[in-house]
Scaffold this active site. Structure first.
Site, PDB file in Angstrom:
ATOM      1  N   TYR A 145      47.914  77.246   7.954  1.00 59.85           N
ATOM      2  CA  TYR A 145      47.124  75.683   8.242  1.00 59.85           C
ATOM      3  C   TYR A 145      46.344  76.159   9.483  1.00 59.85           C
ATOM      4  CZ  TYR A 145      47.058  70.790   9.670  1.00 59.85           C
ATOM      5  OH  TYR A 145      46.609  69.651   9.854  1.00 59.85           O
ATOM      6  N   ASP A 146      47.178  76.889  10.809  1.00 60.10           N
ATOM      7  CA  ASP A 146      46.777  77.021  12.155  1.00 60.10           C
ATOM      8  C   ASP A 146      45.473  77.905  11.923  1.00 60.10           C
ATOM      9  OD1 ASP A 146      49.179  76.107  12.504  1.00 60.10           O
ATOM     10  OD2 ASP A 146      49.809  77.456  13.874  1.00 60.10           O
ATOM     11  N   GLU A 147      45.422  79.179  10.888  1.00 57.69           N
ATOM     12  CA  GLU A 147      44.457  79.805  10.978  1.00 57.69           C
ATOM     13  C   GLU A 147      43.198  79.414  10.322  1.00 57.69           C
ATOM     14  OE1 GLU A 147      44.221  81.921  13.331  1.00 57.69           O
ATOM     15  OE2 GLU A 147      45.981  83.394  13.645  1.00 57.69           O
ATOM     16  N   VAL A 187      57.874  63.817  10.225  1.00 60.06           N
ATOM     17  CA  VAL A 187      59.085  63.075  10.823  1.00 60.06           C
ATOM     18  C   VAL A 187      58.959  61.553  10.802  1.00 60.06           C
ATOM     19  CG1 VAL A 187      58.083  63.307  13.327  1.00 60.06           C
ATOM     20  CG2 VAL A 187      60.667  63.267  12.813  1.00 60.06           C
ATOM     21  N   GLN A 209      62.990  69.215  20.751  1.00 62.75           N
ATOM     22  CA  GLN A 209      61.563  69.494  20.664  1.00 62.75           C
ATOM     23  C   GLN A 209      60.695  68.241  20.870  1.00 62.75           C
ATOM     24  OE1 GLN A 209      63.795  69.543  17.994  1.00 62.75           O
ATOM     25  NE2 GLN A 209      62.691  69.493  16.217  1.00 62.75           N
ATOM     26  N   THR A 210      59.456  68.292  21.333  1.00 60.60           N
ATOM     27  CA  THR A 210      58.964  67.180  21.819  1.00 60.60           C
ATOM     28  C   THR A 210      57.514  66.981  20.890  1.00 60.60           C
ATOM     29  OG1 THR A 210      57.429  67.920  23.478  1.00 60.60           O
ATOM     30  CG2 THR A 210      59.521  67.052  24.162  1.00 60.60           C
ATOM     31  N   ARG A 211      57.010  65.748  20.644  1.00 56.68           N
ATOM     32  CA  ARG A 211      55.746  65.503  20.012  1.00 56.68           C
ATOM     33  C   ARG A 211      55.283  64.144  20.813  1.00 56.68           C
ATOM     34  NH1 ARG A 211      57.022  69.584  18.279  1.00 56.68           N
ATOM     35  NH2 ARG A 211      56.815  70.644  16.284  1.00 56.68           N
ATOM     36  N   PRO A 272      56.848  74.358  16.793  1.00 57.66           N
ATOM     37  CA  PRO A 272      56.437  74.348  18.323  1.00 57.66           C
ATOM     38  C   PRO A 272      57.619  73.444  18.980  1.00 57.66           C
ATOM     39  CG  PRO A 272      54.758  73.667  16.806  1.00 57.66           C
ATOM     40  CD  PRO A 272      55.748  73.907  15.986  1.00 57.66           C
ATOM     41  N   ARG A 275      54.737  69.391  22.809  1.00 61.37           N
ATOM     42  CA  ARG A 275      53.257  69.132  22.369  1.00 61.37           C
ATOM     43  C   ARG A 275      52.768  67.995  22.740  1.00 61.37           C
ATOM     44  NH1 ARG A 275      52.118  69.053  16.324  1.00 61.37           N
ATOM     45  NH2 ARG A 275      52.273  71.485  16.152  1.00 61.37           N
TER      46      ARG A 275
HETATM   47  P1  NAD Z   1      46.504  63.674   4.092  1.00 60.66           P
HETATM   48  O1  NAD Z   1      46.914  64.690   3.196  1.00 60.66           O
HETATM   49  O2  NAD Z   1      46.976  62.085   3.854  1.00 60.66           O
HETATM   50  O3  NAD Z   1      45.062  63.752   3.779  1.00 60.66           O
HETATM   51  C1  NAD Z   1      44.055  64.952   3.263  1.00 60.66           C
HETATM   52  C2  NAD Z   1      43.208  64.629   2.087  1.00 60.66           C
HETATM   53  O4  NAD Z   1      42.581  65.747   1.971  1.00 60.66           O
HETATM   54  C3  NAD Z   1      43.763  64.137   0.666  1.00 60.66           C
HETATM   55  O5  NAD Z   1      43.633  62.862   0.286  1.00 60.66           O
HETATM   56  C4  NAD Z   1      43.844  65.540  -0.006  1.00 60.66           C
HETATM   57  O6  NAD Z   1      43.924  64.943  -1.497  1.00 60.66           O
HETATM   58  C5  NAD Z   1      42.468  65.877   0.389  1.00 60.66           C
HETATM   59  N1  NAD Z   1      42.046  67.186   0.179  1.00 60.66           N
HETATM   60  C6  NAD Z   1      42.969  68.438   0.244  1.00 60.66           C
HETATM   61  N2  NAD Z   1      42.280  69.665  -0.026  1.00 60.66           N
HETATM   62  C7  NAD Z   1      41.119  69.251  -0.508  1.00 60.66           C
HETATM   63  C8  NAD Z   1      40.133  69.976  -1.454  1.00 60.66           C
HETATM   64  N3  NAD Z   1      40.140  71.129  -1.545  1.00 60.66           N
HETATM   65  N4  NAD Z   1      39.017  68.988  -1.863  1.00 60.66           N
HETATM   66  C9  NAD Z   1      39.076  67.772  -1.762  1.00 60.66           C
HETATM   67  N5  NAD Z   1      39.996  66.990  -1.052  1.00 60.66           N
HETATM   68  C10 NAD Z   1      41.009  67.617  -0.477  1.00 60.66           C
HETATM   69  O7  NAD Z   1      46.606  64.118   5.463  1.00 60.66           O
HETATM   70  P2  NAD Z   1      46.034  63.518   6.779  1.00 60.66           P
HETATM   71  O8  NAD Z   1      47.204  63.148   7.561  1.00 60.66           O
HETATM   72  O9  NAD Z   1      45.408  62.084   6.563  1.00 60.66           O
HETATM   73  O10 NAD Z   1      44.985  64.555   7.377  1.00 60.66           O
HETATM   74  C11 NAD Z   1      43.636  64.441   7.150  1.00 60.66           C
HETATM   75  C12 NAD Z   1      42.934  65.615   8.103  1.00 60.66           C
HETATM   76  O11 NAD Z   1      43.315  65.325   9.344  1.00 60.66           O
HETATM   77  C13 NAD Z   1      43.583  66.915   7.666  1.00 60.66           C
HETATM   78  O12 NAD Z   1      42.291  67.734   7.695  1.00 60.66           O
HETATM   79  C14 NAD Z   1      44.289  67.393   8.597  1.00 60.66           C
HETATM   80  O13 NAD Z   1      44.501  68.508   8.707  1.00 60.66           O
HETATM   81  C15 NAD Z   1      43.898  66.361   9.965  1.00 60.66           C
HETATM   82  N6  NAD Z   1      44.965  66.097  10.940  1.00 60.66           N
HETATM   83  C16 NAD Z   1      45.774  65.218  10.576  1.00 60.66           C
HETATM   84  C17 NAD Z   1      46.909  64.894  11.647  1.00 60.66           C
HETATM   85  C18 NAD Z   1      47.995  63.781  11.469  1.00 60.66           C
HETATM   86  O14 NAD Z   1      48.861  63.779  12.321  1.00 60.66           O
HETATM   87  N7  NAD Z   1      47.757  62.935  10.493  1.00 60.66           N
HETATM   88  C19 NAD Z   1      47.073  65.840  12.650  1.00 60.66           C
HETATM   89  C20 NAD Z   1      46.083  66.875  12.922  1.00 60.66           C
HETATM   90  C21 NAD Z   1      44.901  66.896  11.978  1.00 60.66           C
HETATM   91  N1  UDP Z   2      61.288  66.834  12.397  1.00 55.68           N
HETATM   92  C1  UDP Z   2      62.527  66.413  12.146  1.00 55.68           C
HETATM   93  N2  UDP Z   2      62.913  65.823  10.993  1.00 55.68           N
HETATM   94  C2  UDP Z   2      62.420  65.423   9.973  1.00 55.68           C
HETATM   95  C3  UDP Z   2      60.792  66.081   9.931  1.00 55.68           C
HETATM   96  C4  UDP Z   2      60.582  66.444  11.126  1.00 55.68           C
HETATM   97  O1  UDP Z   2      63.412  66.564  13.076  1.00 55.68           O
HETATM   98  O2  UDP Z   2      62.868  65.070   9.017  1.00 55.68           O
HETATM   99  C5  UDP Z   2      60.770  67.595  13.370  1.00 55.68           C
HETATM  100  C6  UDP Z   2      59.946  68.845  13.201  1.00 55.68           C
HETATM  101  O3  UDP Z   2      60.777  69.787  13.270  1.00 55.68           O
HETATM  102  C7  UDP Z   2      59.108  68.832  14.201  1.00 55.68           C
HETATM  103  C8  UDP Z   2      58.823  67.215  14.627  1.00 55.68           C
HETATM  104  O4  UDP Z   2      59.673  66.558  13.914  1.00 55.68           O
HETATM  105  O5  UDP Z   2      59.666  69.474  15.463  1.00 55.68           O
HETATM  106  C9  UDP Z   2      57.350  66.700  14.046  1.00 55.68           C
HETATM  107  O6  UDP Z   2      57.354  67.357  12.582  1.00 55.68           O
HETATM  108  P1  UDP Z   2      55.971  66.917  11.833  1.00 55.68           P
HETATM  109  O7  UDP Z   2      56.162  67.530  10.671  1.00 55.68           O
HETATM  110  O8  UDP Z   2      56.222  65.448  11.728  1.00 55.68           O
HETATM  111  O9  UDP Z   2      54.902  67.377  12.635  1.00 55.68           O
HETATM  112  P2  UDP Z   2      54.279  68.806  13.228  1.00 55.68           P
HETATM  113  O10 UDP Z   2      55.380  69.620  13.373  1.00 55.68           O
HETATM  114  O11 UDP Z   2      53.329  69.221  12.384  1.00 55.68           O
HETATM  115  O12 UDP Z   2      54.036  68.583  14.601  1.00 55.68           O
END
Ligand code: NAD
Ligand code: UDP
Length: 312
Positions: A145-147, A187, A209-211, A272, A275
């Site tokens: 995901y990150d990369e 979470v 851990q924090t968010r 992480p 954050r």
């Molecule tokens: P989500 O899974 O609800 O939405 C992602 C959407 O993309 C889904 O509807 C999925 O079906 C569609 N999708 C995935 N791969 C596809 C492909 N190859 N072709 C067409 N559609 C495709 O997730 P989200 O939380 O709404 O995230 C939306 C975007 O925001 C993502 O790019 C995610 O990386 C980014 N993002 C979200 C958060 C968050 O906290 N929600 C944080 C950081 C980044």
């Molecule tokens: N987490 C948790 N319980 C859960 C799901 C997640 O304690 O049932 C923790 C997870 O380890 C992370 C934080 O909550 O430290 C946020 O996780 P999430 O998957 O929501 O987002 P991200 O790790 O991508 O920031």
């Protein structure tokens, strides 16, 4: 103006579609429904300014009519990525981002890439400003995901330099709200659904851990302001109110009126430790500041999941 929203059936994408329509745009929503749901767009079935196309962005996508804006949110997100869809995430971030940039280039459209705080990995600088280059293990479980997102950012900037594409990168921090999937593993839905169902809250590791959590309406407003600006980014979007997962668990128990216990589960690999966004840039350049307090946002989200669980 016509805009294309890739990832339209997802959590953030569907709210962004609503915002674009309320601003008077025509919207083409594109999604392959791999993690999204058509129910997130069901309320738009009679909306003449909205069209939905089921399509995988790993294949090129063409629009005949003039397009003024392209939002790329299409990517598997959440722990589903690491566990179930690692290759799909890399292909969406790679070939998929390429194709969506190609559409913007062809139309001379504004382009917004939904990147992520995950590009900072397990950060050594806190809070994280955009100038920090991050601490990512390129072969770790989260690297898919990150990369992929780091590649997408690099590609967006390559298109700016080589083709003059008007691209901007948003780095989104943890966002929550209605239309998250109950079972996507993040979470917020985990703790809320567990509380509502009377099950123990699964705290990973010792919960220290924090968010920092931002409500969806604020985040979408930030995306929209960024789209309308002439910034290139990257720009952090999130709510800089850091908390531990233990604190979050207690807030959710209070807001759901639940007395369920906490249960300690294994900490995921390379989770992480801290954050929190530095959002000085977004505040200064976009006049953006998240408005929704955590408890208010959680109340709305709890209400959404209450109804969703009732309908199951
Ligand atoms: P989500 O899974 O609800 O939405 C992602 C959407 O993309 C889904 O509807 C999925 O079906 C569609 N999708 C995935 N791969 C596809 C492909 N190859 N072709 C067409 N559609 C495709 O997730 P989200 O939380 O709404 O995230 C939306 C975007 O925001 C993502 O790019 C995610 O990386 C980014 N993002 C979200 C958060 C968050 O906290 N929600 C944080 C950081 C980044
Ligand atoms: N987490 C948790 N319980 C859960 C799901 C997640 O304690 O049932 C923790 C997870 O380890 C992370 C934080 O909550 O430290 C946020 O996780 P999430 O998957 O929501 O987002 P991200 O790790 O991508 O920031």
């Amino acid at each position: 103006m016509r805009v294309v929203v890739f990832g339209a059936a997802g959590f953030l994408g569907s709210h962004l579609v609503d915002r674009c329509l309320s601003e008077g745009y025509r919207v083409v929503g594109v999604d392959n429904l791999c993690t999204g749901a058509s129910e997130n767009l069901a309320h738009l079935v009679n909306e003449p300014r909205f069209d939905f196309v089921e399509h995988d962005i790993c294949e090129p996508f063409f629009v005949e009519e003039k397009v003024g804006g392209v939002f790329n949110l299409a990517s598997p997100a959440s722990p589903i990525v690491f566990e179930v869809m690692p290759v799909e995430a890399m292909l969406a971030g790679g070939a998929g981002t390429h194709h969506t940039l190609g559409l913007a280039r062809r139309h001379g459209a504004r382009y917004l890439l939904a990147s992520t705080s995950e590009v900072y990995g397990d950060p050594r600088v806190h809070p994280q400003p955009e100038s920090y280059w991050g601490n990512v293990n390129p072969v770790g479980v989260r690297s898919v995901y990150d990369e992929a997102k780091r590649y997408g950012e690099a590609l967006a900037f390559a298109y700016r330099r080589k083709h003059g594409t008007n691209a901007v990168v948003a780095r989104i921090f943890n966002t929550y709200g209605p239309r998250m999937r109950a079972d996507d593993g993040r979470v917020m839905p985990n703790f809320i659904v567990q509380s509502l169902q009377g099950e123990p809250l699964t705290v990973y590791g010792d919960g220290t851990q924090t968010r920092s959590f931002c409500y969806v309406d604020d985040l979408v407003d930030g995306l929209f302001r960024l789209f309308r600006s002439d910034l290139a980014g990257p720009v952090n979007l999130g709510r800089p109110d850091e908390m531990t997962m233990l604190e979050l668990a207690n807030v959710i128990r209070e807001e759901t009126g639940s007395k369920v216990p906490l249960v300690e589960c294994p900490l995921p690999e390379e989770d992480p430790a801290r954050r929190c966004p530095d959002i000085s840039l977004a505040r200064r350049e976009l006049g953006w500041n998240p408005q929704v307090e955590l408890r208010e946002g959680i109340r709305k989200t709890v209400e959404y999941f209450r109804q969703a669980l009732r309908q199951k």
